[in-house]
Every structure is written in structure tokens, then in C-alpha cells.
Motif scaffolding. Structure first.
Motif, PDB file in Angstrom:
ATOM      1  N   ALA A  29       9.704  61.266  35.334  1.00 62.94           N
ATOM      2  CA  ALA A  29      10.027  60.716  34.976  1.00 62.94           C
ATOM      3  C   ALA A  29      11.715  59.704  35.775  1.00 62.94           C
ATOM      4  CB  ALA A  29      10.790  61.153  33.410  1.00 62.94           C
ATOM      5  N   GLY A  30      10.722  60.062  36.159  1.00 63.08           N
ATOM      6  CA  GLY A  30      12.373  59.980  36.972  1.00 63.08           C
ATOM      7  C   GLY A  30      14.130  60.667  36.621  1.00 63.08           C
ATOM      8  N   CYS A  31      13.750  61.771  36.440  1.00 61.27           N
ATOM      9  CA  CYS A  31      15.115  62.360  35.853  1.00 61.27           C
ATOM     10  C   CYS A  31      15.315  63.539  36.860  1.00 61.27           C
ATOM     11  CB  CYS A  31      15.578  62.407  34.224  1.00 61.27           C
ATOM     12  SG  CYS A  31      14.298  62.491  33.300  1.00 61.27           S
ATOM     13  N   THR A  32      16.670  64.160  36.159  1.00 65.62           N
ATOM     14  CA  THR A  32      17.100  65.438  36.603  1.00 65.62           C
ATOM     15  C   THR A  32      16.351  66.400  35.382  1.00 65.62           C
ATOM     16  OG1 THR A  32      19.137  65.787  35.030  1.00 65.62           O
ATOM     17  CG2 THR A  32      18.833  64.788  37.551  1.00 65.62           C
ATOM     18  N   ARG A  33      16.086  67.610  35.602  1.00 63.60           N
ATOM     19  CA  ARG A  33      15.261  68.897  35.019  1.00 63.60           C
ATOM     20  C   ARG A  33      16.205  68.784  34.042  1.00 63.60           C
ATOM     21  NH1 ARG A  33      15.431  74.379  33.769  1.00 63.60           N
ATOM     22  NH2 ARG A  33      16.838  74.332  35.384  1.00 63.60           N
ATOM     23  N   GLN A  34      17.519  68.815  34.527  1.00 65.26           N
ATOM     24  CA  GLN A  34      18.645  68.484  33.682  1.00 65.26           C
ATOM     25  C   GLN A  34      18.027  68.536  31.778  1.00 65.26           C
ATOM     26  OE1 GLN A  34      19.258  69.140  36.104  1.00 65.26           O
ATOM     27  NE2 GLN A  34      19.537  71.310  36.333  1.00 65.26           N
ATOM     28  N   THR A  35      18.525  66.933  32.319  1.00 67.83           N
ATOM     29  CA  THR A  35      18.469  65.588  31.956  1.00 67.83           C
ATOM     30  C   THR A  35      17.382  66.120  30.750  1.00 67.83           C
ATOM     31  OG1 THR A  35      19.708  64.302  32.699  1.00 67.83           O
ATOM     32  CG2 THR A  35      18.066  63.466  31.342  1.00 67.83           C
ATOM     33  N   ILE A  36      16.081  66.101  30.931  1.00 64.40           N
ATOM     34  CA  ILE A  36      14.711  66.877  30.241  1.00 64.40           C
ATOM     35  C   ILE A  36      15.395  67.966  28.659  1.00 64.40           C
ATOM     36  CG2 ILE A  36      12.616  67.369  29.970  1.00 64.40           C
ATOM     37  CD1 ILE A  36      12.295  65.103  30.362  1.00 64.40           C
ATOM     38  N   ILE A  37      15.908  68.806  29.288  1.00 65.06           N
ATOM     39  CA  ILE A  37      15.872  70.305  29.102  1.00 65.06           C
ATOM     40  C   ILE A  37      17.118  69.403  27.562  1.00 65.06           C
ATOM     41  CG2 ILE A  37      17.940  71.984  28.860  1.00 65.06           C
ATOM     42  CD1 ILE A  37      17.019  72.077  31.492  1.00 65.06           C
ATOM     43  N   ALA A  38      18.366  68.485  28.074  1.00 64.55           N
ATOM     44  CA  ALA A  38      19.331  67.910  26.881  1.00 64.55           C
ATOM     45  C   ALA A  38      18.272  66.608  25.892  1.00 64.55           C
ATOM     46  CB  ALA A  38      20.578  67.022  27.692  1.00 64.55           C
ATOM     47  N   ILE A  39      17.372  66.404  25.984  1.00 62.44           N
ATOM     48  CA  ILE A  39      16.522  64.911  25.626  1.00 62.44           C
ATOM     49  C   ILE A  39      15.792  66.005  24.493  1.00 62.44           C
ATOM     50  CG2 ILE A  39      15.368  63.908  24.815  1.00 62.44           C
ATOM     51  CD1 ILE A  39      16.112  62.637  28.035  1.00 62.44           C
ATOM     52  N   GLU A  40      15.350  67.623  25.298  1.00 65.31           N
ATOM     53  CA  GLU A  40      14.064  68.344  24.129  1.00 65.31           C
ATOM     54  C   GLU A  40      15.177  69.408  23.626  1.00 65.31           C
ATOM     55  OE1 GLU A  40      10.991  70.293  26.841  1.00 65.31           O
ATOM     56  OE2 GLU A  40      11.859  72.156  26.223  1.00 65.31           O
ATOM     57  N   GLN A  41      16.529  69.274  23.287  1.00 66.31           N
ATOM     58  CA  GLN A  41      17.508  69.593  23.016  1.00 66.31           C
ATOM     59  C   GLN A  41      18.412  69.243  21.850  1.00 66.31           C
ATOM     60  OE1 GLN A  41      20.103  72.009  25.155  1.00 66.31           O
ATOM     61  NE2 GLN A  41      18.446  73.903  25.302  1.00 66.31           N
TER      62      GLN A  41
ATOM     63  N   SER B 131      36.994  65.546  39.291  1.00 67.90           N
ATOM     64  CA  SER B 131      35.971  66.835  39.166  1.00 67.90           C
ATOM     65  C   SER B 131      35.992  67.378  37.401  1.00 67.90           C
ATOM     66  CB  SER B 131      36.575  67.787  40.328  1.00 67.90           C
ATOM     67  OG  SER B 131      36.011  67.647  41.542  1.00 67.90           O
ATOM     68  N   VAL B 132      37.449  67.330  37.411  1.00 63.24           N
ATOM     69  CA  VAL B 132      37.904  67.580  35.905  1.00 63.24           C
ATOM     70  C   VAL B 132      36.916  67.313  34.512  1.00 63.24           C
ATOM     71  CG1 VAL B 132      39.213  68.163  34.182  1.00 63.24           C
ATOM     72  CG2 VAL B 132      40.065  69.098  36.456  1.00 63.24           C
ATOM     73  N   GLY B 133      37.099  65.962  34.908  1.00 65.28           N
ATOM     74  CA  GLY B 133      36.344  65.118  34.004  1.00 65.28           C
ATOM     75  C   GLY B 133      35.167  64.988  33.824  1.00 65.28           C
ATOM     76  N   ILE B 134      34.491  65.617  34.801  1.00 65.75           N
ATOM     77  CA  ILE B 134      33.136  65.509  34.916  1.00 65.75           C
ATOM     78  C   ILE B 134      32.510  66.750  34.039  1.00 65.75           C
ATOM     79  CG2 ILE B 134      30.604  65.468  36.822  1.00 65.75           C
ATOM     80  CD1 ILE B 134      32.206  63.358  38.668  1.00 65.75           C
ATOM     81  N   LEU B 135      33.551  67.803  34.954  1.00 65.72           N
ATOM     82  CA  LEU B 135      33.290  68.964  33.894  1.00 65.72           C
ATOM     83  C   LEU B 135      33.919  69.576  32.244  1.00 65.72           C
ATOM     84  CD1 LEU B 135      34.694  71.442  36.436  1.00 65.72           C
ATOM     85  CD2 LEU B 135      31.956  71.581  36.244  1.00 65.72           C
ATOM     86  N   ILE B 136      34.485  68.232  32.116  1.00 61.81           N
ATOM     87  CA  ILE B 136      34.566  67.971  30.911  1.00 61.81           C
ATOM     88  C   ILE B 136      32.961  67.073  29.985  1.00 61.81           C
ATOM     89  CG2 ILE B 136      35.798  66.957  29.163  1.00 61.81           C
ATOM     90  CD1 ILE B 136      38.630  68.146  30.243  1.00 61.81           C
ATOM     91  N   GLY B 137      32.860  65.963  30.639  1.00 61.90           N
ATOM     92  CA  GLY B 137      31.471  65.410  30.150  1.00 61.90           C
ATOM     93  C   GLY B 137      30.392  66.254  30.057  1.00 61.90           C
ATOM     94  N   TYR B 138      30.092  67.107  30.808  1.00 60.90           N
ATOM     95  CA  TYR B 138      28.975  68.020  31.161  1.00 60.90           C
ATOM     96  C   TYR B 138      28.855  69.048  29.599  1.00 60.90           C
ATOM     97  CZ  TYR B 138      26.462  66.446  34.780  1.00 60.90           C
ATOM     98  OH  TYR B 138      26.139  65.634  35.713  1.00 60.90           O
ATOM     99  N   TRP B 139      30.385  69.247  29.412  1.00 60.75           N
ATOM    100  CA  TRP B 139      30.731  70.776  28.524  1.00 60.75           C
ATOM    101  C   TRP B 139      30.199  69.785  27.120  1.00 60.75           C
ATOM    102  CZ3 TRP B 139      35.637  70.763  25.648  1.00 60.75           C
ATOM    103  CH2 TRP B 139      35.359  71.852  24.662  1.00 60.75           C
ATOM    104  N   LYS B 140      31.037  68.328  27.342  1.00 63.84           N
ATOM    105  CA  LYS B 140      30.854  67.721  25.751  1.00 63.84           C
ATOM    106  C   LYS B 140      29.874  67.845  25.091  1.00 63.84           C
ATOM    107  CE  LYS B 140      34.597  65.170  24.408  1.00 63.84           C
ATOM    108  NZ  LYS B 140      35.347  64.043  24.520  1.00 63.84           N
ATOM    109  N   MET B 141      29.130  66.882  26.181  1.00 67.29           N
ATOM    110  CA  MET B 141      27.664  66.250  26.610  1.00 67.29           C
ATOM    111  C   MET B 141      26.782  68.061  25.695  1.00 67.29           C
ATOM    112  SD  MET B 141      25.250  63.839  27.708  1.00 67.29           S
ATOM    113  CE  MET B 141      26.175  62.206  27.776  1.00 67.29           C
ATOM    114  N   GLY B 142      26.635  69.036  25.785  1.00 68.24           N
ATOM    115  CA  GLY B 142      26.305  69.988  26.239  1.00 68.24           C
ATOM    116  C   GLY B 142      26.668  70.688  24.725  1.00 68.24           C
ATOM    117  N   ARG B 143      28.030  70.143  24.441  1.00 66.24           N
ATOM    118  CA  ARG B 143      28.006  70.871  22.709  1.00 66.24           C
ATOM    119  C   ARG B 143      27.769  69.549  22.074  1.00 66.24           C
ATOM    120  NH1 ARG B 143      34.175  71.678  20.778  1.00 66.24           N
ATOM    121  NH2 ARG B 143      34.354  69.536  20.653  1.00 66.24           N
ATOM    122  N   ASN B 144      27.815  68.950  22.214  1.00 63.56           N
ATOM    123  CA  ASN B 144      27.921  67.619  20.874  1.00 63.56           C
ATOM    124  C   ASN B 144      27.176  66.955  20.759  1.00 63.56           C
ATOM    125  OD1 ASN B 144      30.425  68.128  20.036  1.00 63.56           O
ATOM    126  ND2 ASN B 144      31.437  66.776  20.841  1.00 63.56           N
ATOM    127  N   GLY B 145      26.150  66.809  22.470  1.00 65.25           N
ATOM    128  CA  GLY B 145      24.888  65.796  22.105  1.00 65.25           C
ATOM    129  C   GLY B 145      25.544  64.863  22.335  1.00 65.25           C
TER     130      GLY B 145
END
Lengths: 72, 145
Positions: A29-41, B131-145
């Protein structure tokens, strides 16, 4: 708050496609594995372009991968 | 961990070391007065901030160019990190303006050396905040989608 969700069957489709790994799907799909994980979840809804690329990787129509369903 | 997230961790660690190095050199070499008069001191500080900036550019630019390691989700997070960067810059400018205007209020003028120091500080804040903004972005996306 939106009263609908976009669900997906990626995990099921990977299993049906010879237990395709997340990395293999990401490469197709041309993306990262982490993006696939995020989509699946269900933590990330992909763009239309990436959604089509994922569907193409499974050789199925888009609606077989993603479903637009009511929250309830 | 996503490649960009990893880079953001490295960037944050480097940014903190970079900031500490600059502050330490600045204090140990005699502060603003010495900086204003000593060309070698200014050159050293120039080398430190330009070197740090190059490291930062290489760190993030190399990942953005590789499509396998940087996709649409990473781009969204990177774009959102600009909000944190903007806020950090705004707060640092507020700090500088209030600090300088209060400190030099009686003299009615601010030494020109502070223009340069403001710039270096802003650059540091901007880099670390990204860097902080990127880390917060991943954290928020992992938590809320």
C-alpha cells in the motif's frame, strides 16, 4: 460527536490472504507498518487514496475493506 | 514505533543536549557582555547553533524523503506539530519582550547583542518544540484515533 464509524476488515483480509503480514501490506500500500496497525485498531482513518491502495493490495473492492456504519 | 516518532525522540534528546551546551558555553565564556566584545566567542556560538541546525535538518529531512518511512499519517502529525511550535515560539517571544523591556527599561534601549541571542533561543525553542509536537501527535493519535 459523529454518530457513525468507519470500520475495516483488514485483519480478516490479511488472514484470508495467506496470513499476509502488516509489513507486507504496508509495502504493497506504500505506507508504514505503524499506519496499518493504527488503521486495524480503528485509531486512524486513511485517506481515500490509501484506502484504495489497501483494497487493491487485497484485490477486492473498497467496500469489502472499509464499512461506513452507524455507531449504534 | 514509527520512524518519524523515533526521529522525534532523537531530535528531542539532541535538542536538549544542544540547548544545554549552548547555555553552558555562553555562561562559562562570560555571558552577554563578553559575547558582545569577543569575536572568537561569537564564532564559537555561531558554530554551535549552525552545527545543531544542520544536525536537525539532516535528522528530519532524511526521513521525509523516504516514502517507505513517511506516509500520510506521519505528514498529518508533522503538520499538527507546527501548532505546538507556533505556541512555543509565541511564548518565548513574550518572555523575551517582557524580560528585556523590564530589564533595560531605565536605559531606554536594549543592547543589540540581544537580537542575536533572541534568534538563537527562538531557533532552539522551535527545534525542540517540533520534536515535542510530533511526540504529542503520536501519543494523541494512539489514544484518540
Amino acid at each position: 460527536m459523529a454518530d457513525y464509524v468507519i470500520s475495516n476488515r483488514i485483519r480478516r483480509l490479511r488472514f484470508d490472504h495467506n496470513e499476509m503480514t502488516q509489513q507486507e501490506l504496508a509495502d504493497l500500500a506504500g505506507c508504514t507498518r505503524q499506519t496499518i496497525i493504527a488503521i486495524e485498531q480503528g485509531k486512524y482513518v486513511p485517506s481515500l487514496e490509501l484506502a484504495f491502495l489497501i483494497a487493491r493490495a487485497f484485490h477486492v473492492p473498497l467496500e469489502e475493506v472499509f464499512q461506513f456504519v452507524d455507531r449504534d | 514505533m514509527a520512524p518519524l516518532q523515533k526521529r522525534a525522540f532523537y531530535g528531542l534528546a539532541f535538542g536538549i543536549v544542544w540547548a544545554i551546551a549552548l547555555v553552558l558555553v555562553f555562561i562559562l565564556k562570560g555571558g552577554a557582555a563578553a559575547f558582545d566584545q569577543d569575536a572568537a566567542f561569537r564564532l564559537l556560538i555561531d558554530g554551535l547553533w549552525i552545527g545543531g541546525l544542520i544536525v536537525y535538518l539532516v535528522l528530519f529531512d532524511s526521513i521525509i524523503r523516504r516514502s517507505k518511512h513517511f506516509d500520510e499519517r506521519d505528514k498529518i502529525i508533522m503538520d499538527r506539530s507546527a501548532r505546538i511550535q507556533w505556541l512555543a515560539l509565541l511564548l518565548s517571544m513574550v518572555g523575551w519582550i517582557i524580560g528585556l523591556s523590564e530589564h533595560f527599561h531605565d536605559q531606554r534601549q536594549v543592547p543589540i547583542v540581544f537580537l542575536f541571542l533572541m534568534f538563537i533561543f527562538t531557533l532552539l525553542v522551535s527545534s525542540i518544540a517540533q520534536s515535542v509536537g510530533i511526540l504529542i501527535g503520536y501519543w494523541k493519535m494512539g489514544r484518540n484515533g
